[in-house]
Design a protein around this motif. Structure first.
Motif, PDB file in Angstrom:
ATOM      1  N   ALA A  80       0.831  -1.210   0.000  1.00 29.16           N
ATOM      2  CA  ALA A  80       0.000   0.000   0.000  1.00 29.16           C
ATOM      3  C   ALA A  80       0.862   1.254   0.000  1.00 29.16           C
ATOM      4  CB  ALA A  80      -0.930  -0.005   1.205  1.00 29.16           C
ATOM      5  N   MET A  81       1.934   1.248   0.776  1.00 32.28           N
ATOM      6  CA  MET A  81       2.817   2.415   0.835  1.00 32.28           C
ATOM      7  C   MET A  81       3.511   2.657  -0.497  1.00 32.28           C
ATOM      8  SD  MET A  81       4.387   1.862   4.643  1.00 32.28           S
ATOM      9  CE  MET A  81       5.415   3.323   4.680  1.00 32.28           C
ATOM     10  N   VAL A  82       3.963   1.598  -1.119  1.00 30.73           N
ATOM     11  CA  VAL A  82       4.639   1.735  -2.411  1.00 30.73           C
ATOM     12  C   VAL A  82       3.655   2.229  -3.464  1.00 30.73           C
ATOM     13  CG1 VAL A  82       5.748   0.448  -4.275  1.00 30.73           C
ATOM     14  CG2 VAL A  82       6.461   0.084  -1.912  1.00 30.73           C
ATOM     15  N   LYS A  83       2.457   1.692  -3.456  1.00 33.75           N
ATOM     16  CA  LYS A  83       1.446   2.144  -4.415  1.00 33.75           C
ATOM     17  C   LYS A  83       1.101   3.612  -4.188  1.00 33.75           C
ATOM     18  CE  LYS A  83      -0.735  -2.236  -5.559  1.00 33.75           C
ATOM     19  NZ  LYS A  83      -1.941  -3.067  -5.440  1.00 33.75           N
ATOM     20  N   ASP A  84       1.106   4.035  -2.924  1.00 33.51           N
ATOM     21  CA  ASP A  84       0.811   5.433  -2.613  1.00 33.51           C
ATOM     22  C   ASP A  84       1.852   6.380  -3.193  1.00 33.51           C
ATOM     23  OD1 ASP A  84      -1.507   4.830  -1.291  1.00 33.51           O
ATOM     24  OD2 ASP A  84      -0.659   5.035   0.721  1.00 33.51           O
ATOM     25  N   THR A  85       3.091   5.915  -3.321  1.00 34.39           N
ATOM     26  CA  THR A  85       4.130   6.787  -3.857  1.00 34.39           C
ATOM     27  C   THR A  85       4.032   6.935  -5.364  1.00 34.39           C
ATOM     28  OG1 THR A  85       5.734   4.989  -4.149  1.00 34.39           O
ATOM     29  CG2 THR A  85       5.738   6.145  -2.023  1.00 34.39           C
ATOM     30  N   ALA A  86       3.226   6.093  -5.992  1.00 33.51           N
ATOM     31  CA  ALA A  86       3.111   6.121  -7.448  1.00 33.51           C
ATOM     32  C   ALA A  86       2.287   7.296  -7.945  1.00 33.51           C
ATOM     33  CB  ALA A  86       2.502   4.810  -7.950  1.00 33.51           C
TER      34      ALA A  86
END
Length: 154
Positions: A80-86
């Motif tokens: 979720a955190m990685v997707k949020d940075t996208a």
């Protein structure tokens, strides 16, 4: 151990049923069964015993569940955190602060809100006791209070 096997294991442990686990995972029961068998073969232990009311974790299965559950939750949070940075930052932030502190931070928070239109920013004010209660209950994500010394849990 493969991630898909662990997902299958967790679903079966939660539902006590290969059929229900398969439905949750949108897989066939045979594919979930194969995942469990491969995982058991790789680990060299049985993870489930069959009972009248479904599958029951063995001692080894309970140990694996204890270890895998927090690890999978960490992986979910990381994803979720990685997707949020996208993309653009979105979500809700609740800040609780004592009355006299908010005036110093309002201009900064207003700038943040203007720059991040998909973030719902809520500011709650109260006294020290109310701020601690909001943080403890999870109603606030961040708090600013005047505590000397700070409460133990913070």
């Amino acid at each position: 151990m493969e991630l898909q096997q662990l997902r299958g294991f967790l679903a079966v442990a939660k539902t006590a049923s290969i059929t229900e686990a398969a439905q949750q995972l949108r897989l066939t029961p045979s594919s979930v069964s194969i995942q469990i068998k491969k995982l058991e073969q790789e680990l060299g232990v049985r993870l489930f015993d069959r009972a009248k009311k479904g599958l029951i974790l063995t001692g080894s299965g309970k140990i694996l569940l204890e270890i895998v559950l927090p690890a999978m939750e960490s992986l979910r949070r990381a994803e979720a955190m990685v997707k949020d940075t996208a993309g653009e930052i979105a979500g809700s932030i609740v800040i609780a602060c004592v009355y006299d502190v908010k005036q110093y931070y309002l201009p900064l928070l207003a700038d943040f809100a203007k720059s991040h239109k998909k973030v719902n920013l809520t500011i709650l004010t109260g006294d020290n006791t109310e701020i601690l209660a909001l943080l403890t209950s999870g109603e606030a994500d961040f708090g600013m209070a005047r505590l000397n010394p700070p409460a133990r849990q913070f």
